[in-house]
Design a protein around this motif. Structure first.
Motif, PDB file in Angstrom:
ATOM      1  N   GLY A   9       0.798  -1.216   0.000  1.00  0.00           N
ATOM      2  CA  GLY A   9       0.000   0.000   0.000  1.00  0.00           C
ATOM      3  C   GLY A   9       0.830   1.265   0.000  1.00  0.00           C
ATOM      4  O   GLY A   9       0.346   2.338  -0.381  1.00  0.00           O
ATOM      5  N   THR A  10       2.088   1.164   0.402  1.00  0.00           N
ATOM      6  CA  THR A  10       2.987   2.312   0.416  1.00  0.00           C
ATOM      7  C   THR A  10       3.923   2.315  -0.776  1.00  0.00           C
ATOM      8  O   THR A  10       4.200   3.364  -1.368  1.00  0.00           O
ATOM      9  CB  THR A  10       3.828   2.325   1.713  1.00  0.00           C
ATOM     10  N   THR A  31       3.454   3.821  -4.175  1.00  0.00           N
ATOM     11  CA  THR A  31       2.085   3.455  -4.542  1.00  0.00           C
ATOM     12  C   THR A  31       1.232   4.717  -4.521  1.00  0.00           C
ATOM     13  O   THR A  31       0.791   5.170  -3.463  1.00  0.00           O
ATOM     14  CB  THR A  31       1.519   2.416  -3.564  1.00  0.00           C
ATOM     15  N   THR A  76      -9.992  -2.444   0.104  1.00  0.00           N
ATOM     16  CA  THR A  76      -8.806  -1.880   0.738  1.00  0.00           C
ATOM     17  C   THR A  76      -9.052  -0.445   1.206  1.00  0.00           C
ATOM     18  O   THR A  76      -9.790   0.301   0.554  1.00  0.00           O
ATOM     19  CB  THR A  76      -7.613  -1.888  -0.242  1.00  0.00           C
ATOM     20  N   LYS A  78      -6.810   1.688   1.006  1.00  0.00           N
ATOM     21  CA  LYS A  78      -5.938   2.491   0.153  1.00  0.00           C
ATOM     22  C   LYS A  78      -6.781   3.193  -0.910  1.00  0.00           C
ATOM     23  O   LYS A  78      -7.372   2.556  -1.784  1.00  0.00           O
ATOM     24  CB  LYS A  78      -4.878   1.597  -0.517  1.00  0.00           C
ATOM     25  N   TRP A  81      -7.784   2.304  -4.933  1.00  0.00           N
ATOM     26  CA  TRP A  81      -7.361   0.971  -5.339  1.00  0.00           C
ATOM     27  C   TRP A  81      -8.440  -0.100  -5.182  1.00  0.00           C
ATOM     28  O   TRP A  81      -8.248  -1.231  -5.625  1.00  0.00           O
ATOM     29  CB  TRP A  81      -6.110   0.574  -4.561  1.00  0.00           C
TER      30      TRP A  81
END
Length: 293
Positions: A9-10, A31, A76, A78, A81
């Motif tokens: 995620g990063t 990301t 997610t 995030k 995404w």
């Protein structure tokens, strides 16, 4: 030549390796939004004639080929995404065999093949950092059922004196909510790496993690449990977890000596990307075996 993507995620860690899995080049890509991230991933792999690709992705992800969400990142947190077809984008670009699993499953595969669990047929890998996630290998194969393991969201018995509500946006006081890195900082006001060794929060942390490891042991009975992630950079924490695990188990079921059963990762910060390369290798070998049968 093998390609591997540890999709976090990063950041996305992308690597290529030769037939002996010696890494030729590895890069880190932030990301950001999906299209920008994909463009950078493509720019890297387009330079190499890869024969197979392995992907270990942040999740949850769709893993059933019969389902429409196969290859997608699901619910997610995030931003941007959710429902992105990560596997489909890579399949469209590269017409090679592709292995697909979670980032922690890939790390578990890396640890059993090249890391701390070498020589075993089964292991659990648990990463404890910003979040908590677990991967499982059984009979030297990545484990999955209707979905993949989400071992960080196990409910555990809260300490009566622990009034912290938990960081998990879905469950509040699951294992991740009570024992991931942000929970340490939120309770104490001090980042985990700066907490004094004698701070009482470490005993609480060890108890919560030991409870989870006891449950994993009773349900899955792996040959070894490997712990990784930023929180496990604390040498003293491993000993506290081992001690509390022994006390909680109370001799009920037999395990190897705790110092050999609950251990730290053998591939610090490399388990995931090495695991994805190993998945690529396995995917290519499986394809060759199918063509011969």
């Amino acid at each position: 030549m093998y390609g591997g993507i540890e999709a976090g995620g990063t950041k996305f860690i992308c690597a290529v390796a030769d037939e002996k899995l010696r890494i030729i080049e590895k890069i880190s890509i932030a990301t950001t939004d999906p299209q920008t991230t994909f463009n950078q991933v493509f720019a890297f792999f387009d330079q190499y004639p890869i024969d197979a690709l392995g992907i270990g992705s942040f999740g949850p992800i769709g893993i059933q080929p019969s389902q429409e969400n196969y290859g997608h990142i699901l619910a997610t947190p995030k931003e941007g995404w959710t429902n992105v077809d990560l596997l489909g984008q890579l399949k469209q670009r590269y017409k090679v065999p592709i292995g697909w699993t979670t980032d922690v499953n890939a790390a578990a595969f890396g640890e059993i093949k090249r890391g701390a669990a070498q020589g075993k047929r089964s292991c659990i890998y648990l990463t404890i950092g910003t979040g908590i996630g677990g991967g499982v290998v059984m009979d030297e194969a990545v484990f999955q059922g209707i979905s993949h393991p989400e071992m960080g969201h196990l409910f555990i018995k809260r300490d009566p004196e622990d009034t912290y509500q938990g960081t998990c946006p879905y469950h509040k006081d699951c294992l991740e909510g009570l024992a991931a890195g942000p929970a340490l900082a939120a309770r104490s006001g001090i980042k985990g790496e700066d907490l004094p060794l004698d701070h009482p929060i470490w005993d609480l942390q060890a108890n919560y993690l030991a409870q989870a490891l006891m449950t994993y042991t009773l349900v899955l009975a792996p040959e070894v449990i490997v712990l990784g992630g930023g929180v496990m950079n604390q040498n003293h924490l491993l000993k506290k977890i081992q001690q509390q695990f022994t006390e909680l188990m109370a001799g009920y079921t037999e395990t190897p000596p705790v110092e050999e059963y609950i251990i730290r990762w053998g591939l610090p910060n490399e388990s995931g990307v090495i695991g994805t390369l190993l998945l690529a290798q396995k995917e290519l070998e499986d394809k060759k075996n199918r063509s011969l049968s």
